[in-house]
Design an enzyme around this catalytic site. Structure first.
Site, mmCIF file in Angstrom:
data_model
loop_
_atom_site.group_PDB
_atom_site.id
_atom_site.type_symbol
_atom_site.label_atom_id
_atom_site.label_comp_id
_atom_site.label_asym_id
_atom_site.label_seq_id
_atom_site.Cartn_x
_atom_site.Cartn_y
_atom_site.Cartn_z
ATOM 1 N N GLN A 103 5.742 45.275 -12.361
ATOM 2 C CA GLN A 103 4.839 44.077 -12.713
ATOM 3 C C GLN A 103 4.326 43.373 -11.553
ATOM 4 O OE1 GLN A 103 6.254 40.829 -14.903
ATOM 5 N NE2 GLN A 103 8.179 40.744 -13.932
ATOM 6 N N ILE A 104 5.265 43.101 -10.540
ATOM 7 C CA ILE A 104 4.709 42.363 -9.154
ATOM 8 C C ILE A 104 3.772 43.419 -8.512
ATOM 9 C CG2 ILE A 104 5.297 41.626 -6.746
ATOM 10 C CD1 ILE A 104 8.076 40.537 -7.923
ATOM 11 N N ASP A 142 6.819 54.698 -6.069
ATOM 12 C CA ASP A 142 7.946 54.442 -7.123
ATOM 13 C C ASP A 142 8.760 55.547 -7.406
ATOM 14 O OD1 ASP A 142 8.987 53.042 -9.707
ATOM 15 O OD2 ASP A 142 7.450 51.598 -9.436
ATOM 16 N N ASN A 177 15.233 41.494 -5.470
ATOM 17 C CA ASN A 177 16.647 40.662 -5.224
ATOM 18 C C ASN A 177 17.877 41.638 -5.061
ATOM 19 O OD1 ASN A 177 15.640 38.314 -5.445
ATOM 20 N ND2 ASN A 177 15.084 38.412 -7.376
ATOM 21 N N ASP A 191 9.534 30.023 -3.439
ATOM 22 C CA ASP A 191 10.343 28.857 -3.657
ATOM 23 C C ASP A 191 9.594 27.812 -2.972
ATOM 24 O OD1 ASP A 191 12.772 30.331 -4.931
ATOM 25 O OD2 ASP A 191 12.417 31.268 -2.832
ATOM 26 N N ARG A 219 6.737 26.956 -5.017
ATOM 27 C CA ARG A 219 7.116 26.014 -6.235
ATOM 28 C C ARG A 219 7.542 24.511 -5.711
ATOM 29 N NH1 ARG A 219 11.199 30.961 -8.077
ATOM 30 N NH2 ARG A 219 9.935 31.919 -9.500
ATOM 31 N N HIS A 224 17.284 33.060 -1.309
ATOM 32 C CA HIS A 224 16.694 32.810 -2.569
ATOM 33 C C HIS A 224 17.360 32.852 -3.783
ATOM 34 C CE1 HIS A 224 13.308 33.507 -5.185
ATOM 35 N NE2 HIS A 224 13.797 34.599 -5.566
HETATM 36 N N1 LIG Z 1 12.062 37.128 -3.710
HETATM 37 C C1 LIG Z 1 11.336 36.526 -4.878
HETATM 38 O O1 LIG Z 1 10.719 35.518 -4.785
HETATM 39 C C2 LIG Z 1 11.292 37.316 -6.227
HETATM 40 C C3 LIG Z 1 10.315 37.017 -7.094
HETATM 41 C C4 LIG Z 1 10.268 37.803 -8.367
HETATM 42 C C5 LIG Z 1 10.819 38.898 -8.429
HETATM 43 N N2 LIG Z 1 11.482 39.398 -7.437
HETATM 44 C C6 LIG Z 1 12.285 40.592 -7.545
HETATM 45 O O2 LIG Z 1 11.326 41.739 -7.375
HETATM 46 C C7 LIG Z 1 11.981 42.741 -7.889
HETATM 47 C C8 LIG Z 1 10.696 43.619 -8.709
HETATM 48 O O3 LIG Z 1 10.332 42.657 -9.806
HETATM 49 P P1 LIG Z 1 9.187 43.440 -10.764
HETATM 50 O O4 LIG Z 1 9.156 42.189 -11.837
HETATM 51 O O5 LIG Z 1 8.043 43.713 -10.340
HETATM 52 O O6 LIG Z 1 10.024 44.293 -11.605
HETATM 53 P P2 LIG Z 1 9.671 45.621 -12.393
HETATM 54 O O7 LIG Z 1 10.865 46.391 -12.952
HETATM 55 O O8 LIG Z 1 8.506 45.345 -13.181
HETATM 56 O O9 LIG Z 1 9.173 46.607 -11.008
HETATM 57 C C9 LIG Z 1 10.200 47.251 -10.281
HETATM 58 C C10 LIG Z 1 9.734 48.547 -9.965
HETATM 59 O O10 LIG Z 1 10.320 49.118 -8.997
HETATM 60 C C11 LIG Z 1 10.677 50.416 -9.358
HETATM 61 N N3 LIG Z 1 11.584 51.054 -8.539
HETATM 62 C C12 LIG Z 1 13.063 51.289 -8.997
HETATM 63 N N4 LIG Z 1 13.685 51.609 -7.966
HETATM 64 C C13 LIG Z 1 13.079 52.147 -6.932
HETATM 65 C C14 LIG Z 1 13.206 52.573 -5.828
HETATM 66 N N5 LIG Z 1 14.084 53.267 -5.416
HETATM 67 N N6 LIG Z 1 12.155 53.008 -5.061
HETATM 68 C C15 LIG Z 1 10.877 52.433 -5.246
HETATM 69 N N7 LIG Z 1 10.779 51.834 -6.581
HETATM 70 C C16 LIG Z 1 11.783 51.520 -7.388
HETATM 71 C C17 LIG Z 1 10.895 50.343 -10.724
HETATM 72 O O11 LIG Z 1 10.526 51.762 -11.262
HETATM 73 C C18 LIG Z 1 9.496 49.514 -11.041
HETATM 74 O O12 LIG Z 1 8.328 50.201 -11.365
HETATM 75 C C19 LIG Z 1 12.982 42.501 -8.825
HETATM 76 O O13 LIG Z 1 14.180 42.945 -7.895
HETATM 77 C C20 LIG Z 1 12.928 40.931 -8.933
HETATM 78 O O14 LIG Z 1 14.080 40.348 -9.167
HETATM 79 C C21 LIG Z 1 11.766 38.685 -6.460
HETATM 80 O O1 LIG Z 2 14.733 34.511 -10.583
HETATM 81 C C1 LIG Z 2 14.624 35.881 -10.457
HETATM 82 O O2 LIG Z 2 15.393 36.756 -10.958
HETATM 83 C C2 LIG Z 2 13.224 36.241 -10.338
HETATM 84 C C3 LIG Z 2 12.678 35.943 -9.036
HETATM 85 O O3 LIG Z 2 13.659 35.915 -7.914
HETATM 86 C C4 LIG Z 2 12.249 34.693 -9.163
HETATM 87 O O4 LIG Z 2 12.513 33.458 -8.296
HETATM 88 O O5 LIG Z 2 11.263 34.385 -9.974
#
Ligand SMILES: NC(=O)c1ccc[n+]([C@@H]2O[C@H](COP(=O)([O-])OP(=O)(O)OC[C@H]3O[C@@H](n4cnc5c(N)ncnc54)[C@H](O)[C@@H]3O)[C@@H](O)[C@H]2O)c1
Ligand SMILES: O=C(O)C[C@H](O)C(=O)O
Length: 330
Positions: free
Chosen positions: A16-17, A43, A132, A160, A163, A188
């Site tokens: 989704q990101i 992916d 994460n 953050d 936010r 984070h």
């Molecule tokens: N730092 C931040 O501020 C922040 C904010 C939001 C989400 N996140 C994190 O970002 C990550 C992604 O979130 P999302 O909502 O897009 O998740 P998501 O599940 O929608 O997408 C993650 C993608 O990563 C792929 N994936 C898994 N293992 C992999 C690998 N070894 N190599 C390449 N791709 C791989 C999955 O198949 C999936 O398509 C999560 O860990 C989430 O917690 C961090």
């Molecule tokens: O909180 C989470 O697990 C997702 C992401 O890191 C966020 O801050 O939105």
């Protein structure tokens, strides 16, 4: 003169990101309206079809700056010659989970992808880890890619930071562009310390503009700390559009610089500034110039803040130990 295209890697691009981030990069939001890009989308095999669909949509969008899309499940191909790597691939947190719960699933990915980046990326590659636990994944990546300078490996705490800006803007009824110089310290995670002591709203201190110290030292902090969990509760999925937007902000400011007198929050390899533990990736106030970040020094830290900086630093030290345990067991 027409610029040469820059290869930008997005891992987890079928997620989704990734879906929110790829079009922003392709349309110039991240690197500017005159910078062509070639997207490298990675992916895992189960997501290959969906990844191909993202590639089809990118082509169908006819972004003038998009000079090519490589969609692959091969990490070697994905990392080849990239100058910017946005590491989103991994498993997101679900309702009720703490970030530590996603640790064992995600750190091993960062160990293996570190080697591929080291081997194939352009020297000087700038890396942003989003997945994460973002700080600790970045640390593991750094430890396993010794030829990439540590200052080139960062993690996302800009979400953050944004936010915190958003909360102050809403509270004061001010456009968010008028709110500046908040700081996210540390991890984070819910131990991060969102600090407004040095921030301003339209040139006035945030403290003066908000005129509610109890809110600033109470609900404001917990709202920012818990915002990720609150979004998961509302959407049933973790934040995506704000994460993608903040990732673009992070890279844009790192590459193009922060406006004079303005800083942002970046998770960077700690040199122990402000008493933070060394050898972890810790979020600091950072200024960027000529493609390099530096930690803003000399900000006064009172006892309240010092205790918060320590708590989030302690958590990062703990997370590091846990990550190393997970890697030893894997
Ligand atoms: N730092 C931040 O501020 C922040 C904010 C939001 C989400 N996140 C994190 O970002 C990550 C992604 O979130 P999302 O909502 O897009 O998740 P998501 O599940 O929608 O997408 C993650 C993608 O990563 C792929 N994936 C898994 N293992 C992999 C690998 N070894 N190599 C390449 N791709 C791989 C999955 O198949 C999936 O398509 C999560 O860990 C989430 O917690 C961090
Ligand atoms: O909180 C989470 O697990 C997702 C992401 O890191 C966020 O801050 O939105």
């Amino acid at each position: 003169m027409v610029k040469a295209p820059i290869k930008v890697l997005i891992t987890g691009a079928a997620g989704q990101i990734g879906y929110a981030l790829a079009p922003r990069v392709a349309s110039g939001t991240m690197l500017g309206p005159d910078q062509p890009v070639i997207l490298h989308l990675l992916d895992i095999p189960p997501a290959a079809q969906s990844l191909e669909g993202v590639k089809m949509e990118l082509i169908d969008s006819a972004f003038p700056l998009l000079h090519g899309v490589v969609a692959t499940t091969d990490v070697e191909e994905a990392t080849r010659d990239v100058e910017i790597a946005i590491m989103v691939g991994g498993f997101p947190r679900k309702a009720g989970m703490e970030r530590k719960d996603v640790m064992s699933k995600n750190v091993s990915i960062y160990k293996s992808q570190a080697s591929a980046l080291e081997k194939n990326a352009k020297p000087g590659v700038k890396v942003l880890v989003v997945a994460n636990p973002a700080n600790t994944n970045a640390l593991i990546l750094k430890e396993n890619a010794p030829s990439i300078p540590p200052e080139n490996i960062t993690c996302l705490t800009r979400l953050d930071h944004n936010r915190a800006l958003g909360q102050v803007a809403e509270r004061t009824g001010t456009p968010v562009s008028e709110v500046k110089n908040v700081i996210i310290w540390g991890n984070h995670s819910s131990t991060q310390y969102p600090d407004v002591a040095h921030g301003t709203v339209a040139g006035k201190s945030i403290k003066e503009a908000v005129a509610d110290d109890a809110w600033l030292s109470g609900d404001f902090i917990s709202t920012v700390q818990q915002r990720g969990a609150a979004i998961i509760k509302m959407r049933g999925m973790s934040s995506a559009l704000s994460a993608a937007s903040s990732a673009c902000d992070h890279i844009r400011d790192w590459v193009h610089g922060t406006p004079p007198g303005t800083w942002v929050s970046m998770g960077v390899f700690s040199d122990g500034s402000y008493g933070a533990p060394k050898d972890v990736v810790y979020s600091f106030p950072a200024e960027c110039k000529d493609g390099k970040w530096s930690i803003v020094q000399g900000l006064p830290i009172d006892d309240f803040a010092a205790a918060k900086l320590k708590a989030t630093g302690d958590e990062l030290v703990e997370e590091k130990a846990l990550a190393l345990e997970c890697l030893a067991e894997s």
